[in-house]
Design a protein around this motif. Structure first.
Motif, PDB file in Angstrom:
ATOM      1  N   MET A   1     -21.704  -0.192  -3.369  1.00 55.90           N
ATOM      2  CA  MET A   1     -22.019  -1.509  -2.863  1.00 55.90           C
ATOM      3  C   MET A   1     -22.125  -1.498  -1.336  1.00 55.90           C
ATOM      4  N   LYS A   2     -21.239  -0.760  -0.722  1.00 61.65           N
ATOM      5  CA  LYS A   2     -21.209  -0.724   0.733  1.00 61.65           C
ATOM      6  C   LYS A   2     -22.559  -0.263   1.294  1.00 61.65           C
ATOM      7  N   VAL A   3     -23.127   0.756   0.672  1.00 61.51           N
ATOM      8  CA  VAL A   3     -24.420   1.285   1.128  1.00 61.51           C
ATOM      9  C   VAL A   3     -25.508   0.225   0.969  1.00 61.51           C
ATOM     10  N   LEU A   4     -25.486  -0.479  -0.153  1.00 60.01           N
ATOM     11  CA  LEU A   4     -26.464  -1.547  -0.381  1.00 60.01           C
ATOM     12  C   LEU A   4     -26.365  -2.602   0.707  1.00 60.01           C
ATOM     13  N   PHE A   5     -25.153  -3.050   0.996  1.00 61.81           N
ATOM     14  CA  PHE A   5     -24.980  -4.079   2.010  1.00 61.81           C
ATOM     15  C   PHE A   5     -25.387  -3.590   3.398  1.00 61.81           C
ATOM     16  N   LYS A   6     -25.074  -2.337   3.700  1.00 62.84           N
ATOM     17  CA  LYS A   6     -25.478  -1.804   4.998  1.00 62.84           C
ATOM     18  C   LYS A   6     -26.994  -1.691   5.094  1.00 62.84           C
ATOM     19  N   SER A   7     -27.634  -1.285   4.003  1.00 66.30           N
ATOM     20  CA  SER A   7     -29.093  -1.138   4.027  1.00 66.30           C
ATOM     21  C   SER A   7     -29.790  -2.486   4.174  1.00 66.30           C
ATOM     22  N   GLN A   8     -29.149  -3.541   3.733  1.00 67.09           N
ATOM     23  CA  GLN A   8     -29.713  -4.888   3.835  1.00 67.09           C
ATOM     24  C   GLN A   8     -29.210  -5.629   5.077  1.00 67.09           C
ATOM     25  N   ASP A   9     -28.483  -4.921   5.934  1.00 66.17           N
ATOM     26  CA  ASP A   9     -27.910  -5.496   7.150  1.00 66.17           C
ATOM     27  C   ASP A   9     -26.985  -6.678   6.829  1.00 66.17           C
ATOM     28  N   LEU A  10     -26.172  -6.492   5.766  1.00 64.75           N
ATOM     29  CA  LEU A  10     -25.260  -7.541   5.320  1.00 64.75           C
ATOM     30  C   LEU A  10     -23.787  -7.143   5.450  1.00 64.75           C
ATOM     31  N   TRP A  11     -23.530  -5.902   5.805  1.00 61.18           N
ATOM     32  CA  TRP A  11     -22.155  -5.417   5.793  1.00 61.18           C
ATOM     33  C   TRP A  11     -21.241  -6.196   6.732  1.00 61.18           C
ATOM     34  N   ASN A  12     -21.740  -6.598   7.877  1.00 66.43           N
ATOM     35  CA  ASN A  12     -20.930  -7.354   8.820  1.00 66.43           C
ATOM     36  C   ASN A  12     -20.438  -8.661   8.188  1.00 66.43           C
TER      37      ASN A  12
ATOM     38  N   ILE B   1     -23.124  -9.051  -5.411  1.00 63.14           N
ATOM     39  CA  ILE B   1     -21.822  -8.702  -5.995  1.00 63.14           C
ATOM     40  C   ILE B   1     -21.720  -9.273  -7.406  1.00 63.14           C
ATOM     41  N   PHE B   2     -22.067 -10.530  -7.568  1.00 64.37           N
ATOM     42  CA  PHE B   2     -21.999 -11.158  -8.890  1.00 64.37           C
ATOM     43  C   PHE B   2     -22.824 -10.384  -9.915  1.00 64.37           C
ATOM     44  N   GLN B   3     -23.976  -9.909  -9.513  1.00 68.19           N
ATOM     45  CA  GLN B   3     -24.864  -9.198 -10.427  1.00 68.19           C
ATOM     46  C   GLN B   3     -24.382  -7.798 -10.769  1.00 68.19           C
ATOM     47  N   SER B   4     -23.559  -7.222  -9.921  1.00 68.44           N
ATOM     48  CA  SER B   4     -23.212  -5.814 -10.099  1.00 68.44           C
ATOM     49  C   SER B   4     -21.855  -5.565 -10.759  1.00 68.44           C
ATOM     50  N   VAL B   5     -21.090  -6.621 -11.016  1.00 67.71           N
ATOM     51  CA  VAL B   5     -19.775  -6.414 -11.609  1.00 67.71           C
ATOM     52  C   VAL B   5     -19.788  -6.777 -13.092  1.00 67.71           C
ATOM     53  N   GLU B   6     -18.841  -6.204 -13.813  1.00 69.53           N
ATOM     54  CA  GLU B   6     -18.692  -6.513 -15.230  1.00 69.53           C
ATOM     55  C   GLU B   6     -18.172  -7.931 -15.399  1.00 69.53           C
ATOM     56  N   GLU B   7     -18.337  -8.462 -16.595  1.00 71.75           N
ATOM     57  CA  GLU B   7     -17.972  -9.851 -16.867  1.00 71.75           C
ATOM     58  C   GLU B   7     -16.499 -10.135 -16.584  1.00 71.75           C
ATOM     59  N   VAL B   8     -15.633  -9.195 -16.927  1.00 75.00           N
ATOM     60  CA  VAL B   8     -14.195  -9.391 -16.704  1.00 75.00           C
ATOM     61  C   VAL B   8     -13.908  -9.533 -15.213  1.00 75.00           C
ATOM     62  N   ILE B   9     -14.549  -8.711 -14.408  1.00 74.61           N
ATOM     63  CA  ILE B   9     -14.347  -8.777 -12.955  1.00 74.61           C
ATOM     64  C   ILE B   9     -15.000 -10.035 -12.391  1.00 74.61           C
ATOM     65  N   PHE B  10     -16.163 -10.390 -12.950  1.00 74.93           N
ATOM     66  CA  PHE B  10     -16.857 -11.590 -12.491  1.00 74.93           C
ATOM     67  C   PHE B  10     -15.965 -12.821 -12.609  1.00 74.93           C
ATOM     68  N   GLU B  11     -15.204 -12.881 -13.688  1.00 70.82           N
ATOM     69  CA  GLU B  11     -14.302 -14.024 -13.879  1.00 70.82           C
ATOM     70  C   GLU B  11     -13.315 -14.147 -12.728  1.00 70.82           C
ATOM     71  N   ASN B  12     -12.906 -13.020 -12.168  1.00 69.13           N
ATOM     72  CA  ASN B  12     -11.959 -13.048 -11.042  1.00 69.13           C
ATOM     73  C   ASN B  12     -12.597 -13.536  -9.743  1.00 69.13           C
ATOM     74  N   ILE B  13     -13.870 -13.255  -9.566  1.00 69.51           N
ATOM     75  CA  ILE B  13     -14.506 -13.566  -8.282  1.00 69.51           C
ATOM     76  C   ILE B  13     -15.456 -14.763  -8.348  1.00 69.51           C
ATOM     77  N   SER B  14     -15.629 -15.350  -9.516  1.00 68.11           N
ATOM     78  CA  SER B  14     -16.633 -16.407  -9.693  1.00 68.11           C
ATOM     79  C   SER B  14     -16.379 -17.636  -8.830  1.00 68.11           C
ATOM     80  N   ARG B  15     -15.152 -17.865  -8.444  1.00 70.26           N
ATOM     81  CA  ARG B  15     -14.836 -19.046  -7.624  1.00 70.26           C
ATOM     82  C   ARG B  15     -15.041 -18.802  -6.132  1.00 70.26           C
ATOM     83  N   ALA B  16     -15.279 -17.564  -5.766  1.00 65.09           N
ATOM     84  CA  ALA B  16     -15.491 -17.254  -4.350  1.00 65.09           C
ATOM     85  C   ALA B  16     -16.770 -17.921  -3.867  1.00 65.09           C
ATOM     86  N   GLU B  17     -16.686 -18.530  -2.708  1.00 63.98           N
ATOM     87  CA  GLU B  17     -17.848 -19.230  -2.165  1.00 63.98           C
ATOM     88  C   GLU B  17     -18.569 -18.414  -1.112  1.00 63.98           C
ATOM     89  N   THR B  18     -17.899 -17.355  -0.621  1.00 65.16           N
ATOM     90  CA  THR B  18     -18.525 -16.485   0.372  1.00 65.16           C
ATOM     91  C   THR B  18     -18.409 -15.040  -0.086  1.00 65.16           C
TER      92      THR B  18
END
Length: 163
Positions: A1-12, A52-69
């Protein structure tokens, strides 16, 4: 994921988040350039959060689904990963056992065997543990079938002749 975000200039954004304006009045008080930067930061943040939402399994998604950022989701992922240390250690022990019991089958070609070795070697890397190249090479040489004994002997002889 880190590489993806860096390649899209999103890591910061993932690491540091972005500053959101407290209310509409504060937003209206900003200059046009500042407003554009904030709007663009919000778009990038949501783009990264979607990734991030697209790349995680459903169980993990449930943990992060409320994140707004994206930073919020990333922090949750990092925290849950730290809490999973015991499971990770057990996984690594199992992978170590798989590596130790690895051997080449009589009917197996050398390229198929190397692919199998590479698959087993890459799994600990995903879990944060790196096998040394020397360990891998020694394991391969020990686990080849008898038909490769002359190759193993030649490699070991060449190794002994090196200064």
């Amino acid at each position: 994921m880190k590489v993806l975000f860096k390649s899209q200039d999103l890591w910061n954004l993932v690491e540091n988040g972005y500053t959101e304006v407290a209310n509409a009045e504060a937003f209206d008080a900003l200059r046009r350039e500042e407003k554009d930067i904030l709007v663009e930061s919000k778009k990038k943040d949501q783009k990264a959060l979607f990734a991030i939402f697209q790349s995680v399994e459903e169980v993990i998604f449930e943990n992060i689904s409320r994140a707004e950022t994206v930073k919020g989701a990333w922090d949750i992922l990092q925290q849950s990963d730290k809490g999973d240390d015991r499971a990770k250690r057990m996984r690594l022990q199992t992978l170590q056992g798989d590596f130790e019991s690895l051997y080449m089958h009589d009917s197996e070609s050398i390229s198929v065997y190397f692919d199998r070795v590479q698959t087993i070697v890459n799994q600990p890397r995903v879990n944060g543990e790196e096998l040394q190249d020397v360990q891998i090479v020694e394991k391969i040489l020990r686990s080849l079938t008898e038909r490769f004994d002359y190759v193993v002997a030649a490699i070991e002889e060449a190794k002994m002749c090196q200064p």
